[in-house]
Write an enzyme that holds these catalytic residues in place. Structure first.
Site, PDB file in Angstrom:
ATOM      1  N   CYS A   1       0.805  -1.228   0.000  1.00  0.00           N
ATOM      2  CA  CYS A   1       0.000   0.000   0.000  1.00  0.00           C
ATOM      3  C   CYS A   1       0.840   1.281   0.000  1.00  0.00           C
ATOM      4  O   CYS A   1       0.354   2.347  -0.402  1.00  0.00           O
ATOM      5  CB  CYS A   1      -0.948  -0.012   1.191  1.00  0.00           C
ATOM      6  SG  CYS A   1      -0.182  -0.525   2.725  1.00  0.00           S
TER       7      CYS A   1
ATOM      8  N   HIS B   1      -2.444   6.764   3.523  1.00  0.00           N
ATOM      9  CA  HIS B   1      -0.999   6.935   3.707  1.00  0.00           C
ATOM     10  C   HIS B   1      -0.565   8.264   3.069  1.00  0.00           C
ATOM     11  O   HIS B   1      -0.850   8.525   1.896  1.00  0.00           O
ATOM     12  CB  HIS B   1      -0.224   5.815   3.024  1.00  0.00           C
ATOM     13  CG  HIS B   1      -0.356   4.472   3.687  1.00  0.00           C
ATOM     14  ND1 HIS B   1      -1.006   4.266   4.879  1.00  0.00           N
ATOM     15  CD2 HIS B   1       0.128   3.253   3.309  1.00  0.00           C
ATOM     16  CE1 HIS B   1      -0.935   2.987   5.206  1.00  0.00           C
ATOM     17  NE2 HIS B   1      -0.265   2.341   4.278  1.00  0.00           N
TER      18      HIS B   1
HETATM   19  P1  NAP Z   1      -6.026  -8.731   8.595  1.00  0.00           P
HETATM   20  O1  NAP Z   1      -6.902  -7.580   8.924  1.00  0.00           O
HETATM   21  O2  NAP Z   1      -5.171  -9.311   9.667  1.00  0.00           O
HETATM   22  O3  NAP Z   1      -6.940  -9.922   7.956  1.00  0.00           O
HETATM   23  C1  NAP Z   1      -6.431 -11.222   7.698  1.00  0.00           C
HETATM   24  C2  NAP Z   1      -7.502 -12.098   7.059  1.00  0.00           C
HETATM   25  O4  NAP Z   1      -6.946 -13.390   6.759  1.00  0.00           O
HETATM   26  C3  NAP Z   1      -8.715 -12.366   7.960  1.00  0.00           C
HETATM   27  O5  NAP Z   1      -9.854 -12.530   7.133  1.00  0.00           O
HETATM   28  C4  NAP Z   1      -8.354 -13.710   8.608  1.00  0.00           C
HETATM   29  O6  NAP Z   1      -9.502 -14.447   9.008  1.00  0.00           O
HETATM   30  C5  NAP Z   1      -7.693 -14.408   7.432  1.00  0.00           C
HETATM   31  N1  NAP Z   1      -6.774 -15.484   7.851  1.00  0.00           N
HETATM   32  C6  NAP Z   1      -5.848 -15.433   8.849  1.00  0.00           C
HETATM   33  N2  NAP Z   1      -5.176 -16.622   8.928  1.00  0.00           N
HETATM   34  C7  NAP Z   1      -5.712 -17.432   7.976  1.00  0.00           C
HETATM   35  C8  NAP Z   1      -5.476 -18.773   7.577  1.00  0.00           C
HETATM   36  N3  NAP Z   1      -4.522 -19.528   8.165  1.00  0.00           N
HETATM   37  N4  NAP Z   1      -6.198 -19.292   6.555  1.00  0.00           N
HETATM   38  C9  NAP Z   1      -7.181 -18.557   5.943  1.00  0.00           C
HETATM   39  N5  NAP Z   1      -7.468 -17.268   6.291  1.00  0.00           N
HETATM   40  C10 NAP Z   1      -6.728 -16.708   7.289  1.00  0.00           C
HETATM   41  O7  NAP Z   1      -5.001  -8.347   7.413  1.00  0.00           O
HETATM   42  P2  NAP Z   1      -5.151  -7.199   6.261  1.00  0.00           P
HETATM   43  O8  NAP Z   1      -4.599  -5.906   6.718  1.00  0.00           O
HETATM   44  O9  NAP Z   1      -6.519  -7.260   5.719  1.00  0.00           O
HETATM   45  O10 NAP Z   1      -4.087  -7.708   5.188  1.00  0.00           O
HETATM   46  C11 NAP Z   1      -4.332  -8.851   4.369  1.00  0.00           C
HETATM   47  C12 NAP Z   1      -3.184  -8.963   3.364  1.00  0.00           C
HETATM   48  O11 NAP Z   1      -3.187  -7.812   2.521  1.00  0.00           O
HETATM   49  C13 NAP Z   1      -1.807  -9.044   4.014  1.00  0.00           C
HETATM   50  O12 NAP Z   1      -1.012  -9.948   3.274  1.00  0.00           O
HETATM   51  C14 NAP Z   1      -1.280  -7.621   3.887  1.00  0.00           C
HETATM   52  O13 NAP Z   1       0.113  -7.554   3.849  1.00  0.00           O
HETATM   53  C15 NAP Z   1      -1.901  -7.192   2.564  1.00  0.00           C
HETATM   54  N6  NAP Z   1      -2.115  -5.744   2.401  1.00  0.00           N
HETATM   55  C16 NAP Z   1      -2.702  -5.006   3.375  1.00  0.00           C
HETATM   56  C17 NAP Z   1      -2.929  -3.648   3.170  1.00  0.00           C
HETATM   57  C18 NAP Z   1      -3.601  -2.770   4.207  1.00  0.00           C
HETATM   58  O14 NAP Z   1      -3.654  -1.542   3.999  1.00  0.00           O
HETATM   59  N7  NAP Z   1      -4.117  -3.321   5.300  1.00  0.00           N
HETATM   60  C19 NAP Z   1      -2.570  -3.068   1.953  1.00  0.00           C
HETATM   61  C20 NAP Z   1      -1.975  -3.857   0.970  1.00  0.00           C
HETATM   62  C21 NAP Z   1      -1.763  -5.190   1.205  1.00  0.00           C
HETATM   63  P3  NAP Z   1     -10.095 -14.421  10.533  1.00  0.00           P
HETATM   64  O15 NAP Z   1     -10.933 -13.191  10.641  1.00  0.00           O
HETATM   65  O16 NAP Z   1     -10.895 -15.673  10.612  1.00  0.00           O
HETATM   66  O17 NAP Z   1      -8.895 -14.406  11.439  1.00  0.00           O
END
Ligand code: NAP
Length: 357
Positions: A150, A243
């Protein structure tokens, strides 16, 4: 023609919720599968997700049951495209399994961003990198397309028109990154309220390596990095979404601040030509007020309605005399919309718009 069926991996998280919200009433895509971790499997989406967005959960999705993040669940639901917002350590294997099972994976995760046959796509910046999909298809029936971190995305979008018109030698960036960028459980409130954290693990390295791949070329079946020197310093601040980045750069050809502002404001690319549903009419909005952009005021910039949060907002464009051919500016990019779910949805629209799927 019917809509293309899609599934979302990591649908309950910070990025997953953006997908759910942005895919409501999408003209081309219909969500048929929502997945999350084992602890959520079997629950209704409205029970599993700690919904944090200021709109209601879309009606059709609130009652859907969470399924496992495995190819048979996605294929069984009829999904052709799978959006992945999984934690990176889970994503590596899962995304490959999905692609090998014939699914089209569009990922926000870092797991496959630097793979030699995987496009790291910002549709306005490097749509020609989609040619790398041909290489993947020699090995698997589906494919993976990723989107950048991001922090990299707004930077790359604003640099692209400057690279085209003036060339770029060197870029330095200092970031002020929002809390949602760390995921739902990312930063404890006691650590960040009344505070700033001057370190985000692996972020500075990702900005440099991803930017060079994105601004580089794809020729003869391989990616070639852009020849630009990049340095980053990344910081977490007490802002919910959006950001902000202070950018300093040296151009190859001399450019005035007015010329830089014009080339950014005039920038438009393939998603705009193809009139993709989530493409912002203007990918870069240049503001002239001395105190803009600001996260609270500018993070949802972009028209039409479906592209809210998809435009990168730039302000304070001025000369920097401490650098040779120096320019500096401030940018703002919505990290979970343009920086994640929105960019991936635009990427999927681009795949359809260009006839790849
Ligand atoms: P997050 O809020 O921690 O959400 C993680 C998600 O993955 C939840 O739906 C969780 O489900 C699920 N999950 C966790 N462990 C799992 C498993 N073993 N098997 C299947 N599902 C699982 O993370 P996020 O910020 O949304 O980020 C997600 C990805 O996008 C990351 O790789 C991050 O680096 C990338 N990203 C994030 C952003 C940002 O601005 N946040 C921007 C670009 C890229 P539960 O609810 O059941 O735990």
């Amino acid at each position: 023609m019917g809509k293309i069926k899609v599934g979302i991996l990591g649908s309950t998280g910070s990025v997953g919720q953006r997908y759910v919200n942005m895919l409501r009433d999408h003209p081309w895509f219909e969500v048929v599968a929502l997945s999350a971790s084992e602890s959520s499997v079997g629950k209704k989406y409205r029970e599993a997700a700690k919904w944090v967005l200021d709109s209601e959960i879309p009606e059709g999705m609130a009652e859907m049951r969470i399924v496992k993040a495995i190819p048979s669940e996605m294929k069984g639901s009829g999904a052709e495209i799978v959006f992945s917002a999984l934690p990176s350590e889970v994503a590596r294997r899962t995304e490959l399994d999905m692609a090998e099972a014939g699914l089209f994976v569009v990922a926000d995760t870092s797991a496959h961003r630097m793979d030699p046959d995987v496009p790291l796509l910002i549709p306005e910046v490097n749509f020609e990198h989609l040619a790398a999909i041909e290489e993947q298809r020699k090995r698997r029936s589906g494919f993976i397309v990723t989107g950048p971190n991001c922090t990299t995305i707004g930077l790359a979008i604003t640099l692209k028109p400057i690279q085209i018109e003036f060339g770029i030698r060197r870029v330095l960036v200092s970031t002020m990154q929002a809390l949602s960028g760390a995921g739902f459980f990312g930063v404890p409130s006691m650590a960040i309220l009344d505070n700033l954290i001057p370190f985000i693990k692996n972020e500075e390295e990702k900005v440099a390596s991803e930017l060079l791949k994105i601004l580089g070329s794809y020729k003869g079946g391989r990616f070639e990095n852009a020849g630009i020197k990049v340095g980053a310093s990344c910081h977490r601040v007490c802002v919910l979404d959006g950001h902000t980045e202070a950018v300093f750069l040296e151009t190859e050809k001399h450019a005035s601040a007015e010329e830089i502002a014009k080339c950014m404001a005039d920038f438009s690319s393939e998603p705009q030509r193809l009139r993709l549903p989530s493409a912002p009419e203007r990918p870069i909005i240049v503001r002239n007020e001395p105190d803009r952009p600001q996260p609270r005021l500018d993070r949802l910039s972009g028209t039409p309605e479906r592209a809210k949060g998809m435009a990168t907002v730039v302000g304070r464009i001025r000369k920097e005399s401490a650098l040779e051919n120096g320019i500096k500016y401030v940018l703002l990019s919505h990290n979970t919309i343009r920086g994640a779910a929105g960019n991936a949805i635009l990427a999927a629209e681009c795949l359809k718009g260009k006839g790849i799927i």
